[in-house]
Design a protein around this motif. Sequence first.
Motif, PDB file in Angstrom:
ATOM      1  N   MET A   1      47.595  38.641  -2.872  1.00 27.31           N
ATOM      2  CA  MET A   1      47.310  37.169  -3.588  1.00 27.31           C
ATOM      3  C   MET A   1      46.483  36.303  -2.710  1.00 27.31           C
ATOM      4  SD  MET A   1      50.057  34.411  -4.492  1.00 27.31           S
ATOM      5  CE  MET A   1      50.297  33.680  -2.657  1.00 27.31           C
ATOM      6  N   LEU A   2      45.632  35.650  -3.234  1.00 26.02           N
ATOM      7  CA  LEU A   2      44.690  34.682  -2.572  1.00 26.02           C
ATOM      8  C   LEU A   2      45.386  33.135  -2.690  1.00 26.02           C
ATOM      9  CD1 LEU A   2      41.956  33.818  -1.251  1.00 26.02           C
ATOM     10  CD2 LEU A   2      41.257  33.254  -3.762  1.00 26.02           C
ATOM     11  N   SER A   3      45.599  32.604  -1.508  1.00 26.57           N
ATOM     12  CA  SER A   3      46.252  31.278  -1.399  1.00 26.57           C
ATOM     13  C   SER A   3      45.287  30.268  -0.777  1.00 26.57           C
ATOM     14  CB  SER A   3      47.521  31.329  -0.646  1.00 26.57           C
ATOM     15  OG  SER A   3      48.149  30.113  -0.669  1.00 26.57           O
ATOM     16  N   ILE A   4      44.735  29.220  -1.555  1.00 26.95           N
ATOM     17  CA  ILE A   4      43.876  28.333  -0.913  1.00 26.95           C
ATOM     18  C   ILE A   4      44.677  27.029  -0.801  1.00 26.95           C
ATOM     19  CG2 ILE A   4      41.961  26.728  -1.480  1.00 26.95           C
ATOM     20  CD1 ILE A   4      40.691  29.309  -2.905  1.00 26.95           C
ATOM     21  N   LYS A   5      44.915  26.248   0.443  1.00 28.22           N
ATOM     22  CA  LYS A   5      45.695  25.231   0.598  1.00 28.22           C
ATOM     23  C   LYS A   5      44.739  24.269   1.159  1.00 28.22           C
ATOM     24  CE  LYS A   5      49.169  27.159  -0.759  1.00 28.22           C
ATOM     25  NZ  LYS A   5      49.819  26.851  -2.234  1.00 28.22           N
ATOM     26  N   ASN A   6      44.731  23.128   0.476  1.00 28.92           N
ATOM     27  CA  ASN A   6      44.185  21.677   1.125  1.00 28.92           C
ATOM     28  C   ASN A   6      42.797  21.709   1.675  1.00 28.92           C
ATOM     29  OD1 ASN A   6      47.564  21.696   2.475  1.00 28.92           O
ATOM     30  ND2 ASN A   6      47.082  20.226   0.806  1.00 28.92           N
ATOM     31  N   LEU A   7      42.027  22.592   0.718  1.00 27.31           N
ATOM     32  CA  LEU A   7      40.761  22.924   1.038  1.00 27.31           C
ATOM     33  C   LEU A   7      39.695  21.621   0.877  1.00 27.31           C
ATOM     34  CD1 LEU A   7      38.702  25.239   1.999  1.00 27.31           C
ATOM     35  CD2 LEU A   7      38.261  25.571  -0.437  1.00 27.31           C
ATOM     36  N   SER A   8      39.186  21.180   2.111  1.00 25.77           N
ATOM     37  CA  SER A   8      38.262  19.928   2.016  1.00 25.77           C
ATOM     38  C   SER A   8      36.720  20.621   2.870  1.00 25.77           C
ATOM     39  CB  SER A   8      38.758  19.064   2.826  1.00 25.77           C
ATOM     40  OG  SER A   8      40.033  18.548   2.259  1.00 25.77           O
ATOM     41  N   LYS A  14      29.403  12.122   2.147  1.00 29.03           N
ATOM     42  CA  LYS A  14      29.941  12.489   0.584  1.00 29.03           C
ATOM     43  C   LYS A  14      30.936  13.700   0.657  1.00 29.03           C
ATOM     44  CE  LYS A  14      28.018  14.206  -3.805  1.00 29.03           C
ATOM     45  NZ  LYS A  14      26.793  14.618  -4.457  1.00 29.03           N
ATOM     46  N   THR A  15      31.972  13.350  -0.248  1.00 27.68           N
ATOM     47  CA  THR A  15      33.253  14.445  -0.270  1.00 27.68           C
ATOM     48  C   THR A  15      32.638  15.237  -1.430  1.00 27.68           C
ATOM     49  OG1 THR A  15      35.011  12.721   0.439  1.00 27.68           O
ATOM     50  CG2 THR A  15      35.472  14.639  -0.840  1.00 27.68           C
ATOM     51  N   ILE A  16      32.803  16.838  -0.962  1.00 30.83           N
ATOM     52  CA  ILE A  16      32.480  17.590  -2.075  1.00 30.83           C
ATOM     53  C   ILE A  16      33.723  18.546  -2.402  1.00 30.83           C
ATOM     54  CG2 ILE A  16      31.023  19.980  -2.490  1.00 30.83           C
ATOM     55  CD1 ILE A  16      29.453  17.546  -1.487  1.00 30.83           C
ATOM     56  N   LEU A  17      34.787  18.618  -1.793  1.00 32.11           N
ATOM     57  CA  LEU A  17      36.013  19.050  -1.812  1.00 32.11           C
ATOM     58  C   LEU A  17      36.913  18.188  -1.044  1.00 32.11           C
ATOM     59  CD1 LEU A  17      35.463  22.844  -1.388  1.00 32.11           C
ATOM     60  CD2 LEU A  17      35.535  21.638  -3.678  1.00 32.11           C
ATOM     61  N   ASP A  18      37.985  17.828  -2.054  1.00 30.61           N
ATOM     62  CA  ASP A  18      38.883  16.850  -1.660  1.00 30.61           C
ATOM     63  C   ASP A  18      40.330  17.375  -1.784  1.00 30.61           C
ATOM     64  OD1 ASP A  18      40.363  14.642  -0.675  1.00 30.61           O
ATOM     65  OD2 ASP A  18      39.620  13.551  -2.419  1.00 30.61           O
ATOM     66  N   ASP A  19      40.919  18.226  -0.694  1.00 24.59           N
ATOM     67  CA  ASP A  19      42.169  18.717  -0.619  1.00 24.59           C
ATOM     68  C   ASP A  19      42.697  19.387  -1.858  1.00 24.59           C
ATOM     69  OD1 ASP A  19      44.790  18.759   0.765  1.00 24.59           O
ATOM     70  OD2 ASP A  19      45.509  17.278  -0.396  1.00 24.59           O
ATOM     71  N   VAL A  20      41.919  20.690  -2.121  1.00 28.65           N
ATOM     72  CA  VAL A  20      41.913  21.476  -3.221  1.00 28.65           C
ATOM     73  C   VAL A  20      42.802  22.619  -2.854  1.00 28.65           C
ATOM     74  CG1 VAL A  20      40.882  23.221  -4.797  1.00 28.65           C
ATOM     75  CG2 VAL A  20      39.600  20.964  -4.278  1.00 28.65           C
ATOM     76  N   SER A  21      43.775  23.008  -3.700  1.00 27.84           N
ATOM     77  CA  SER A  21      44.837  23.892  -3.561  1.00 27.84           C
ATOM     78  C   SER A  21      45.143  24.563  -4.947  1.00 27.84           C
ATOM     79  CB  SER A  21      46.291  23.399  -3.033  1.00 27.84           C
ATOM     80  OG  SER A  21      46.025  22.690  -1.718  1.00 27.84           O
ATOM     81  N   PHE A  22      45.220  26.080  -4.712  1.00 23.84           N
ATOM     82  CA  PHE A  22      45.589  26.895  -5.676  1.00 23.84           C
ATOM     83  C   PHE A  22      45.539  28.322  -5.430  1.00 23.84           C
ATOM     84  CE2 PHE A  22      40.859  26.750  -6.008  1.00 23.84           C
ATOM     85  CZ  PHE A  22      40.523  28.479  -6.238  1.00 23.84           C
ATOM     86  N   ASP A  23      46.341  29.167  -6.054  1.00 21.73           N
ATOM     87  CA  ASP A  23      46.753  30.335  -5.757  1.00 21.73           C
ATOM     88  C   ASP A  23      46.383  31.769  -6.907  1.00 21.73           C
ATOM     89  OD1 ASP A  23      48.122  29.717  -3.734  1.00 21.73           O
ATOM     90  OD2 ASP A  23      50.108  29.710  -4.632  1.00 21.73           O
ATOM     91  N   VAL A  24      45.702  32.392  -6.330  1.00 21.09           N
ATOM     92  CA  VAL A  24      45.193  33.458  -7.491  1.00 21.09           C
ATOM     93  C   VAL A  24      46.049  34.980  -7.191  1.00 21.09           C
ATOM     94  CG1 VAL A  24      43.426  34.687  -8.727  1.00 21.09           C
ATOM     95  CG2 VAL A  24      43.282  32.474  -7.179  1.00 21.09           C
ATOM     96  N   GLN A  25      46.759  35.404  -8.190  1.00 17.43           N
ATOM     97  CA  GLN A  25      47.318  36.881  -8.007  1.00 17.43           C
ATOM     98  C   GLN A  25      46.228  37.963  -8.182  1.00 17.43           C
ATOM     99  OE1 GLN A  25      50.633  37.061  -7.075  1.00 17.43           O
ATOM    100  NE2 GLN A  25      51.087  34.954  -7.335  1.00 17.43           N
TER     101      GLN A  25
END
Length: 238
Positions: A1-8, A14-25
């Motif tokens: 599983m891929l787990s992305i947590k609080n990616l910024s 300039k903010t490109i990514l702002d606290d991005v989180s999601f999982d992929v099985q």
Amino acid sequence: MLSIKNLSKHYHEKTILDDVSFDVQAGEVVVLLGKSGVGKSTILRILTGLETKDSGSIIFDGQPLVTQKVGMVFQDFNLFPHLTIEQNIMLPLQKVAGKTEQEAQNIADQLLAKYELSAQAQLYPHGLSGGQKQRVAFARTLAMQPQLICCDEPTSALDPLLTSKIGQEINDLALQGLTVIVATHDTELIKQIKSTIYLMKSGKIIEKATSQGLIDNPDQFPFIKNFTQGGTFDTTNN
């Protein structure tokens, strides 16, 4: 599983990514949907090591993600124009994976056959159609046996028939147990893929839906519904 947590990620102020989180099985396709400039491709570039994150964590099968496990299918294919199609697939196998020339050629020939490109093996990229170039890009990525595949706008400039074929290729990757992330604004493509869809705006995920859920109950996902149906107003700009 891929787990992305609080990616910024920020560029200057300039903010490109702002606290991005999601999982992929494993065996799942995730679609990052949205207009250009919302951060979709930046996520892929961070996963492949082409960009660095400012903060957050990326864990794959319980360990920090290493780029050797990631394959990338680029929007503009990134094929070497001075190499034949076969050589485009063989080169990273020899230079990165340490395969002999014969081993690399065997792998390339198998993948060219799989993607119905054997007859084009000795052609150069300029002699191929857009759809053929895209299939070569998939073949070259799969040759390296990645566990995670990132596809950046894989159907840009392709007609609806080719979009459908690329959608099927992505579904096939998931059936092989691979983890797949697709960044796209192509609303026709997401109709072809069994996936989890994340709509992005200004570096954030603003809505999530499964492709089946969107088919069954589109009104439960008003932002994604509006985006996919080309509504009279742009909810992603609210």
